[in-house]
Design a protein around this motif. Structure first.
Motif, short mmCIF file in Angstrom:
data_model
loop_
_atom_site.label_atom_id
_atom_site.label_comp_id
_atom_site.label_asym_id
_atom_site.label_seq_id
_atom_site.Cartn_x
_atom_site.Cartn_y
_atom_site.Cartn_z
N ARG A 422 0.84 -1.20 0.00
CA ARG A 422 0.00 0.00 0.00
C ARG A 422 0.88 1.25 0.00
N ASN A 423 0.35 2.33 -0.54
CA ASN A 423 1.03 3.61 -0.53
C ASN A 423 1.58 3.89 0.87
N PRO A 424 2.89 4.13 1.01
CA PRO A 424 3.48 4.30 2.36
C PRO A 424 2.89 5.47 3.13
N TYR A 425 2.49 6.52 2.42
CA TYR A 425 1.88 7.65 3.12
C TYR A 425 0.59 7.20 3.82
N LYS A 426 -0.23 6.44 3.10
CA LYS A 426 -1.50 5.95 3.67
C LYS A 426 -1.23 4.90 4.75
N SER A 427 -0.26 4.02 4.50
CA SER A 427 0.06 2.96 5.47
C SER A 427 0.54 3.54 6.79
N LEU A 428 1.42 4.54 6.71
CA LEU A 428 1.96 5.13 7.92
C LEU A 428 0.86 5.81 8.74
N MET A 429 -0.05 6.50 8.05
CA MET A 429 -1.15 7.16 8.76
C MET A 429 -2.10 6.13 9.37
N ALA A 430 -2.39 5.05 8.61
CA ALA A 430 -3.30 4.01 9.12
C ALA A 430 -2.72 3.32 10.35
N GLU A 431 -1.43 3.00 10.31
CA GLU A 431 -0.80 2.33 11.46
C GLU A 431 -0.70 3.26 12.66
N PHE A 432 -0.45 4.55 12.41
CA PHE A 432 -0.41 5.51 13.52
C PHE A 432 -1.80 5.64 14.15
N TRP A 464 8.88 0.05 5.99
CA TRP A 464 7.99 -0.17 4.83
C TRP A 464 8.81 -0.65 3.62
N ALA A 465 9.92 0.01 3.38
CA ALA A 465 10.75 -0.35 2.22
C ALA A 465 11.44 -1.70 2.43
N SER A 466 12.05 -1.90 3.60
CA SER A 466 12.80 -3.14 3.83
C SER A 466 11.87 -4.35 3.84
N HIS A 467 10.63 -4.17 4.27
CA HIS A 467 9.68 -5.28 4.28
C HIS A 467 9.45 -5.80 2.85
N VAL A 468 9.18 -4.88 1.92
CA VAL A 468 8.95 -5.29 0.53
C VAL A 468 10.22 -5.88 -0.07
N LEU A 469 11.36 -5.24 0.13
CA LEU A 469 12.62 -5.70 -0.45
C LEU A 469 13.00 -7.10 0.04
N ASN A 543 9.83 9.45 -0.27
CA ASN A 543 9.92 9.36 -1.73
C ASN A 543 11.14 8.57 -2.19
N ARG A 544 12.25 8.70 -1.46
CA ARG A 544 13.45 7.91 -1.80
C ARG A 544 13.15 6.42 -1.64
N TYR A 545 12.45 6.07 -0.56
CA TYR A 545 12.10 4.66 -0.35
C TYR A 545 11.14 4.16 -1.43
N ILE A 546 10.21 5.00 -1.86
CA ILE A 546 9.26 4.62 -2.91
C ILE A 546 9.99 4.29 -4.20
N LEU A 547 10.92 5.14 -4.60
CA LEU A 547 11.67 4.90 -5.84
C LEU A 547 12.49 3.62 -5.75
N THR A 548 13.06 3.36 -4.58
CA THR A 548 13.86 2.13 -4.39
C THR A 548 12.99 0.89 -4.55
N VAL A 549 11.80 0.88 -3.95
CA VAL A 549 10.90 -0.28 -4.04
C VAL A 549 10.38 -0.44 -5.47
N ASP A 550 10.05 0.68 -6.12
CA ASP A 550 9.55 0.63 -7.50
C ASP A 550 10.58 -0.02 -8.43
N GLU A 551 11.83 0.36 -8.29
CA GLU A 551 12.90 -0.23 -9.12
C GLU A 551 13.07 -1.72 -8.83
N ALA A 552 12.97 -2.11 -7.56
CA ALA A 552 13.12 -3.52 -7.19
C ALA A 552 12.00 -4.37 -7.79
N LEU A 553 10.78 -3.87 -7.81
CA LEU A 553 9.66 -4.59 -8.41
C LEU A 553 9.88 -4.79 -9.91
N LYS A 554 10.29 -3.75 -10.58
CA LYS A 554 10.50 -3.83 -12.04
C LYS A 554 11.65 -4.77 -12.39
#
Length: 568
Positions: A422-432, A464-469, A543-554
């Motif tokens: 899920r979008n990390p912005y939304k995930s972080l707010m939901a978990e908080f 969030w990033a390390s979990h997906v990676l 945003n840096r974490y988002i780009l890192t995860v996006d590249e790993a998926l591709k």
């Protein structure tokens, strides 16, 4: 150095002696208290026996329990009951007033209390909780009370169950196992003996909440003042009528002065989740392949037709109807169970906290008919109907297992996994929100403005990033599902998940899941106003974490993150 060590040794010796002395004193005090109680029971029991012979109105002591004088005066008590009491007070039985005597009397007293309860609450007897109907079989094969289900291992009461069923417009409330509540409009088929409903309510001593496969059934009364209000009827839209109305909708009503409330009440009584209206006609039914609720039209089509229907003839092909969601639940997909044989494939449902794991479990359970498990135990979720929460996560009796874990060892335990992102912005707010206000609440303005929020973002964003990676690196067989895609294209994405779990389901069951898509997991209370809790520094980090995860998926030839993720 030797001097402090000697002092420490001396202190420990004193402490050891002190603990021994306190333990001995505690045991002696307990023994004296037990002896004193036994002597008191003997005196009271002897006095109580003589009092029974003199006056039936006095308080009677049996073992360690007291009978209220009002019970003795009740006209319902038979002569057999008085004989039973004399037997209990026989001073010549066993070893008089010894430990065995006390234990046997306590056991008999518990049975007696249950008999009093069922005599005072026989079928048709009205209590402060409503009208008690009786004790019925809770066999799942013939269960009729399945319109709404919830559990509460600590606080279940008869009134709590009744209010929950009344809120959903059901006529009957059934309680089972002391902690489970079931709602419906049809009484169970098989009547059981009153004594078989013998489980005390978890949240109310002295009240009975069913038994093992036995339901204590009550007729639901009108909601009391201050109780939760009935759920509102929800407007689903204007839809073209199916070709065959009578085939699509099992129940119907025609009435000249028909209102939405009348139609909804009629369909609720029949336990249908949809009320379909074009005055003076009312139809009740479910979403099906003939009536999917996927293609709504402008509301004006229904309004215009409603205005001309009384003056002009309209062809069947041009019929449009208003559709409303009634308070009752679509029951075609609510039955769930554990796997009958252990699963050969150990499947994880993995996500970062706040990414919609609980919602995904709700969808999977209702689509497949099997419980999901959890690496953790969450009593709140168990009370919401996730029975797999209490099952050991390695039992392999559940269709998949919820986990937020990452790391090589934790991931390689599973044979395959559904990875929910899920979008990390939304995930972080939901978990908080969850941390501050539970599964269904919202954090306050004070929480967002506290120092805890920036600290939370700094630590959780990297997780969030390390979990997906980690799951992309160590996962053996992955199905990646984006939360946003699941919301927008529920049935296609749910089909993917079900097929990945090696299950087949009917289209009607999937439509039932779609109709119950939210379950009990929408946050309640005042939603936060539109505000931006993220500072520019936080955004740059995320945003840096988002780009890192996006590249790993591709790199894994998987679909990248949805566009809305990056950048803010």
């Amino acid at each position: 150095m030797a001097k402090p060590f000697f002092r420490l040794q001396k202190f420990l010796r004193r402490t050891q002696f002190l603990l021994f002395f306190l333990t001995a004193a505690y045991l002696m005090a307990g023994s004296l208290l037990l002896l004193q109680r036994s002597r008191l029971v003997i005196q009271q029991a002897t006095r109580g026996t003589s009092n029974i012979q003199v006056s039936p109105v006095s308080d009677v002591v049996i073992g360690v329990g007291i009978l209220d004088t009002r019970i003795m005066q009740s006209p319902r008590l038979s002569s057999k009951f008085l004989v039973d009491m004399d037997v209990l007070h026989d001073p010549m039985s066993d070893q008089r007033y010894g430990p065995r005597w006390l234990m046997s009397r306590n056991s008999e007293l518990r049975q007696l209390r249950r008999r009093w309860f069922h005599r005072d609450l026989g079928p048709g007897i009205h209590s402060c909780f409503g009208t008690y109907v009786g004790c019925f079989s809770g066999d799942s094969r013939e269960k009729t009370l399945k319109g709404a289900v919830f559990y509460d291992l600590r606080k279940m009461t008869v009134s709590h169950c009744q209010e929950a069923c009344a809120e959903r417009s059901y006529s009957y409330a059934g309680l089972e196992y002391g902690a489970e509540c079931y709602c419906g409009n049809t009484l169970p088929v098989t009547v059981a003996k009153q004594e078989e409903c013998n489980n005390e309510c978890k949240g109310e001593k002295g009240s009975i909440c069913g038994g093992v496969n036995r339901l204590s059934v009550y007729r639901v009364e009108e909601l009391r003042a201050g109780a939760r209000r009935r759920r509102n009827v929800i407007y689903r839209g204007c839809f073209r009528a199916p070709e065959n109305l009578t085939l699509t909708f099992p129940a119907s009503l025609t009435q000249s002065n028909l209102t939405v409330e009348m139609c909804s009440a009629f369909c609720s009584k029949k336990e249908f989740p949809l009320a379909v209206i074009r005055r003076p006609e009312c139809y009740c039914g479910y979403p099906t392949m003939h009536f999917t609720l996927h293609d709504s039209v402008d509301r004006l089509f229904c309004s215009t037709q409603q205005n001309i229907s009384s003056t002009a003839e309209v062809s069947r092909e041009e019929n449009y109807y208003h559709v409303y969601q009634t308070p009752v639940q679509d029951t075609r997909c609510t039955d769930r169970k554990f796997l009958t044989t252990k699963s050969k494939v150990f499947v994880a449902l993995s996500s970062f906290p706040g990414a919609g794991n609980t919602w995904a479990r709700h969808l999977i359970e209702h689509a497949t008919g099997y419980y999901t498990g959890s690496y953790y135990f969450d009593g709140t979720l168990y009370n919401k109907g996730f029975k797999g929460e209490k099952d050991h996560w390695r039992s392999r009796r559940t269709i998949c297992v919820k986990t937020h874990e990452s790391g090589k060892r934790e991931i390689e335990m599973f044979d395959s996994a559904i990875l929910l992102i899920r979008n990390p912005y939304k995930s972080l707010m939901a978990e908080f929100n969850r941390k501050c206000a539970g599964h269904l609440g919202y954090a306050t303005d004070r929480n967002w403005k506290s120092k805890e929020w920036p600290d939370f973002v700094n630590s959780y964003a990297s997780w969030w990033a390390s979990h997906v990676l980690d799951w992309l690196k160590y996962g053996k067989h992955l199905l990646v599902i984006h939360y946003e895609d699941l919301k927008q294209k529920l049935i296609p994405k749910l089909k993917e998940m079900v097929e990945f779990l090696n299950m087949t389901v009917t289209e009607d069951r999937l439509l039932c899941v779609e109709n119950n898509r939210d379950g009990n997991f929408k946050r309640s209370g005042a939603r936060q106003k539109d505000f931006e809790p993220f500072t520019q520094e936080m955004k740059d980090l995320i945003n840096r974490y988002i780009l890192t995860v996006d590249e790993a998926l591709k790199r894994r030839n998987l679909t990248g993150l949805p566009r809305e993720y990056v950048p803010r």
